[in-house]
Design a protein around this motif. Structure first.
Motif, short mmCIF file in Angstrom:
data_model
loop_
_atom_site.label_atom_id
_atom_site.label_comp_id
_atom_site.label_asym_id
_atom_site.label_seq_id
_atom_site.Cartn_x
_atom_site.Cartn_y
_atom_site.Cartn_z
N LEU A 124 -2.51 43.57 56.16
CA LEU A 124 -3.46 42.88 55.29
C LEU A 124 -4.88 43.34 55.64
CD1 LEU A 124 -4.21 40.67 53.21
CD2 LEU A 124 -4.20 39.05 55.14
N VAL A 125 -5.62 43.76 54.63
CA VAL A 125 -6.98 44.23 54.86
C VAL A 125 -7.87 43.72 53.74
CG1 VAL A 125 -6.57 46.41 53.64
CG2 VAL A 125 -8.37 46.29 55.39
N GLN A 126 -9.14 43.51 54.05
CA GLN A 126 -10.09 43.04 53.04
C GLN A 126 -10.53 44.19 52.15
OE1 GLN A 126 -13.29 41.08 55.09
NE2 GLN A 126 -12.14 39.17 55.28
N PRO A 127 -10.95 43.89 50.95
CA PRO A 127 -11.48 44.95 50.07
C PRO A 127 -12.61 45.70 50.77
CG PRO A 127 -11.15 42.94 48.83
CD PRO A 127 -10.91 42.58 50.27
N GLY A 128 -12.57 47.02 50.63
CA GLY A 128 -13.53 47.88 51.29
C GLY A 128 -13.10 48.33 52.67
N GLY A 129 -12.02 47.77 53.15
CA GLY A 129 -11.54 48.11 54.48
C GLY A 129 -10.71 49.39 54.51
N SER A 130 -10.18 49.69 55.69
CA SER A 130 -9.42 50.92 55.90
C SER A 130 -8.13 50.63 56.64
CB SER A 130 -10.24 51.92 56.73
OG SER A 130 -11.43 52.29 56.07
N LEU A 131 -7.17 51.48 56.40
CA LEU A 131 -5.90 51.47 57.13
C LEU A 131 -5.44 52.91 57.29
CD1 LEU A 131 -3.77 48.61 55.47
CD2 LEU A 131 -4.67 48.62 57.80
N ARG A 132 -4.68 53.14 58.35
CA ARG A 132 -4.03 54.44 58.50
C ARG A 132 -2.53 54.22 58.61
NH1 ARG A 132 -4.36 59.17 63.12
NH2 ARG A 132 -3.17 57.63 64.31
N LEU A 133 -1.81 54.79 57.67
CA LEU A 133 -0.35 54.74 57.69
C LEU A 133 0.20 55.93 58.45
CD1 LEU A 133 0.40 53.74 53.99
CD2 LEU A 133 -0.19 52.28 55.93
N SER A 134 1.30 55.70 59.13
CA SER A 134 2.00 56.77 59.85
C SER A 134 3.45 56.82 59.40
CB SER A 134 1.94 56.54 61.36
OG SER A 134 0.62 56.50 61.84
N CYS A 135 4.01 57.99 59.43
CA CYS A 135 5.42 58.17 59.10
C CYS A 135 5.98 59.16 60.11
CB CYS A 135 5.57 58.70 57.69
SG CYS A 135 7.26 59.18 57.25
N THR A 136 6.81 58.67 61.02
CA THR A 136 7.33 59.50 62.09
C THR A 136 8.78 59.86 61.82
OG1 THR A 136 5.84 58.49 63.68
CG2 THR A 136 7.75 59.64 64.57
N ALA A 137 9.08 61.14 61.97
CA ALA A 137 10.43 61.64 61.71
C ALA A 137 11.24 61.73 62.99
CB ALA A 137 10.34 63.02 61.07
N ARG A 190 3.78 65.78 66.86
CA ARG A 190 4.28 64.40 66.88
C ARG A 190 5.29 64.14 65.77
NH1 ARG A 190 -0.91 63.88 68.96
NH2 ARG A 190 -1.06 62.46 70.75
N LYS A 191 5.53 65.14 64.93
CA LYS A 191 6.44 64.99 63.80
C LYS A 191 6.07 63.77 62.97
CE LYS A 191 10.17 65.38 66.40
NZ LYS A 191 11.59 65.44 66.78
N THR A 192 4.78 63.68 62.69
CA THR A 192 4.26 62.50 62.02
C THR A 192 3.37 62.88 60.85
OG1 THR A 192 4.35 61.19 64.05
CG2 THR A 192 2.90 60.39 62.32
N LEU A 193 3.54 62.16 59.77
CA LEU A 193 2.72 62.29 58.57
C LEU A 193 1.79 61.07 58.53
CD1 LEU A 193 2.32 63.76 55.76
CD2 LEU A 193 3.96 62.08 54.87
N TYR A 194 0.54 61.30 58.12
CA TYR A 194 -0.43 60.23 58.09
C TYR A 194 -1.02 60.06 56.68
CZ TYR A 194 -0.47 60.83 63.17
OH TYR A 194 -0.11 60.94 64.50
#
Length: 121
Positions: free
Chosen positions: A11-24, A80-84
Protein backbone atom coordinates in the motif's frame (compact mmCIF):
# COMPACT_ATOMS: atom_id res chain seq x y z
CA UNK A 1 11.05 -26.27 -13.40
CA UNK A 2 11.42 -22.51 -13.50
CA UNK A 3 9.58 -20.65 -10.78
CA UNK A 4 9.11 -16.90 -10.47
CA UNK A 5 8.45 -15.17 -7.17
CA UNK A 6 7.34 -11.55 -7.07
CA UNK A 7 7.73 -9.29 -4.06
CA UNK A 8 7.69 -5.63 -3.18
CA UNK A 9 4.02 -4.86 -3.54
CA UNK A 10 2.03 -3.05 -0.89
CA UNK A 11 0.00 0.00 0.00
CA UNK A 12 1.41 3.37 -1.02
CA UNK A 13 0.06 6.91 -1.12
CA UNK A 14 -0.46 8.72 -4.41
CA UNK A 15 2.83 10.14 -5.62
CA UNK A 16 4.78 7.47 -3.82
CA UNK A 17 7.16 4.81 -5.11
CA UNK A 18 7.57 1.07 -4.97
CA UNK A 19 10.07 -1.36 -6.40
CA UNK A 20 8.83 -4.77 -7.43
CA UNK A 21 11.16 -7.74 -7.67
CA UNK A 22 10.76 -11.04 -9.47
CA UNK A 23 13.32 -13.70 -8.60
CA UNK A 24 13.74 -16.83 -10.68
CA UNK A 25 14.61 -20.26 -9.35
CA UNK A 26 15.13 -23.54 -11.13
CA UNK A 27 17.13 -21.87 -13.87
CA UNK A 28 20.84 -21.26 -14.22
CA UNK A 29 22.27 -17.79 -14.33
CA UNK A 30 23.55 -18.53 -17.82
CA UNK A 31 20.07 -19.30 -19.10
CA UNK A 32 18.52 -16.41 -17.21
CA UNK A 33 20.98 -13.97 -18.75
CA UNK A 34 20.16 -15.12 -22.28
CA UNK A 35 18.00 -13.30 -24.83
CA UNK A 36 14.80 -14.07 -22.97
CA UNK A 37 11.89 -11.67 -22.99
CA UNK A 38 11.02 -10.57 -19.47
CA UNK A 39 7.95 -8.54 -18.75
CA UNK A 40 5.73 -7.05 -16.11
CA UNK A 41 1.96 -7.23 -16.53
CA UNK A 42 -0.81 -5.93 -14.33
CA UNK A 43 -4.45 -6.71 -13.86
CA UNK A 44 -6.88 -4.40 -12.13
CA UNK A 45 -10.17 -5.75 -10.75
CA UNK A 46 -12.64 -6.42 -13.52
CA UNK A 47 -10.10 -5.67 -16.24
CA UNK A 48 -7.88 -7.64 -18.55
CA UNK A 49 -4.22 -8.29 -17.88
CA UNK A 50 -2.17 -5.57 -19.54
CA UNK A 51 1.47 -5.41 -20.50
CA UNK A 52 3.35 -2.79 -18.48
CA UNK A 53 6.99 -3.14 -19.49
CA UNK A 54 9.29 -5.50 -21.36
CA UNK A 55 13.04 -6.02 -21.44
CA UNK A 56 14.54 -8.28 -24.08
CA UNK A 57 17.50 -8.86 -26.36
CA UNK A 58 20.01 -9.09 -23.51
CA UNK A 59 18.51 -5.96 -21.99
CA UNK A 60 19.05 -3.86 -25.10
CA UNK A 61 15.37 -3.60 -25.97
CA UNK A 62 13.02 -2.00 -23.46
CA UNK A 63 9.43 -1.00 -24.01
CA UNK A 64 6.78 0.54 -21.80
CA UNK A 65 3.06 1.00 -21.94
CA UNK A 66 2.19 4.62 -22.65
CA UNK A 67 0.48 4.91 -19.29
CA UNK A 68 3.72 4.27 -17.37
CA UNK A 69 6.34 5.90 -19.57
CA UNK A 70 8.53 8.28 -17.62
CA UNK A 71 7.37 6.85 -14.30
CA UNK A 72 8.31 3.15 -14.37
CA UNK A 73 11.68 1.57 -15.05
CA UNK A 74 12.25 -2.10 -15.82
CA UNK A 75 15.65 -3.66 -15.20
CA UNK A 76 17.28 -7.01 -14.57
CA UNK A 77 20.15 -8.31 -12.47
CA UNK A 78 21.46 -11.48 -14.06
CA UNK A 79 23.71 -12.32 -11.12
CA UNK A 80 20.69 -12.31 -8.83
CA UNK A 81 18.38 -13.77 -11.48
CA UNK A 82 15.97 -11.01 -10.65
CA UNK A 83 13.73 -8.72 -12.68
CA UNK A 84 12.77 -5.35 -11.23
CA UNK A 85 10.12 -2.72 -11.78
CA UNK A 86 10.78 0.66 -10.21
CA UNK A 87 7.51 2.57 -10.01
CA UNK A 88 7.48 6.28 -9.24
CA UNK A 89 4.76 8.90 -8.98
CA UNK A 90 2.11 6.27 -8.46
CA UNK A 91 -1.56 7.03 -8.84
CA UNK A 92 -4.75 5.16 -8.05
CA UNK A 93 -4.85 4.03 -11.66
CA UNK A 94 -1.76 1.93 -10.99
CA UNK A 95 -3.60 -0.18 -8.44
CA UNK A 96 -3.49 -3.76 -9.67
CA UNK A 97 -2.06 -7.20 -9.23
CA UNK A 98 1.35 -7.17 -10.86
CA UNK A 99 2.79 -10.28 -12.51
CA UNK A 100 6.19 -11.01 -13.93
CA UNK A 101 6.56 -13.14 -17.02
CA UNK A 102 9.54 -14.76 -18.66
CA UNK A 103 9.38 -16.05 -22.21
CA UNK A 104 12.41 -18.23 -22.70
CA UNK A 105 14.22 -18.60 -25.99
CA UNK A 106 13.02 -22.21 -25.95
CA UNK A 107 9.44 -20.94 -26.14
CA UNK A 108 8.57 -21.91 -22.62
CA UNK A 109 6.50 -19.29 -20.86
CA UNK A 110 6.54 -18.73 -17.10
CA UNK A 111 4.44 -16.58 -14.75
CA UNK A 112 4.76 -15.54 -11.15
CA UNK A 113 1.88 -15.62 -8.70
CA UNK A 114 1.49 -11.84 -8.59
CA UNK A 115 2.05 -9.11 -6.05
CA UNK A 116 -0.63 -6.58 -5.12
CA UNK A 117 0.00 -2.86 -5.51
CA UNK A 118 -2.57 -0.54 -3.96
CA UNK A 119 -2.29 3.21 -4.33
CA UNK A 120 -4.54 5.04 -1.92
CA UNK A 121 -4.52 7.88 0.55
Amino acid sequence: QVQLMESGGGLVQPGGSLRLSCTASGVSGFIFSGPNRMSWYRQAPGKERDLVATIANFGRTINYADSVKGRFTISRDNARKTLYLQMNNLSSEDTALYYCNVLMVSGRDYWGQGTQVTVSS
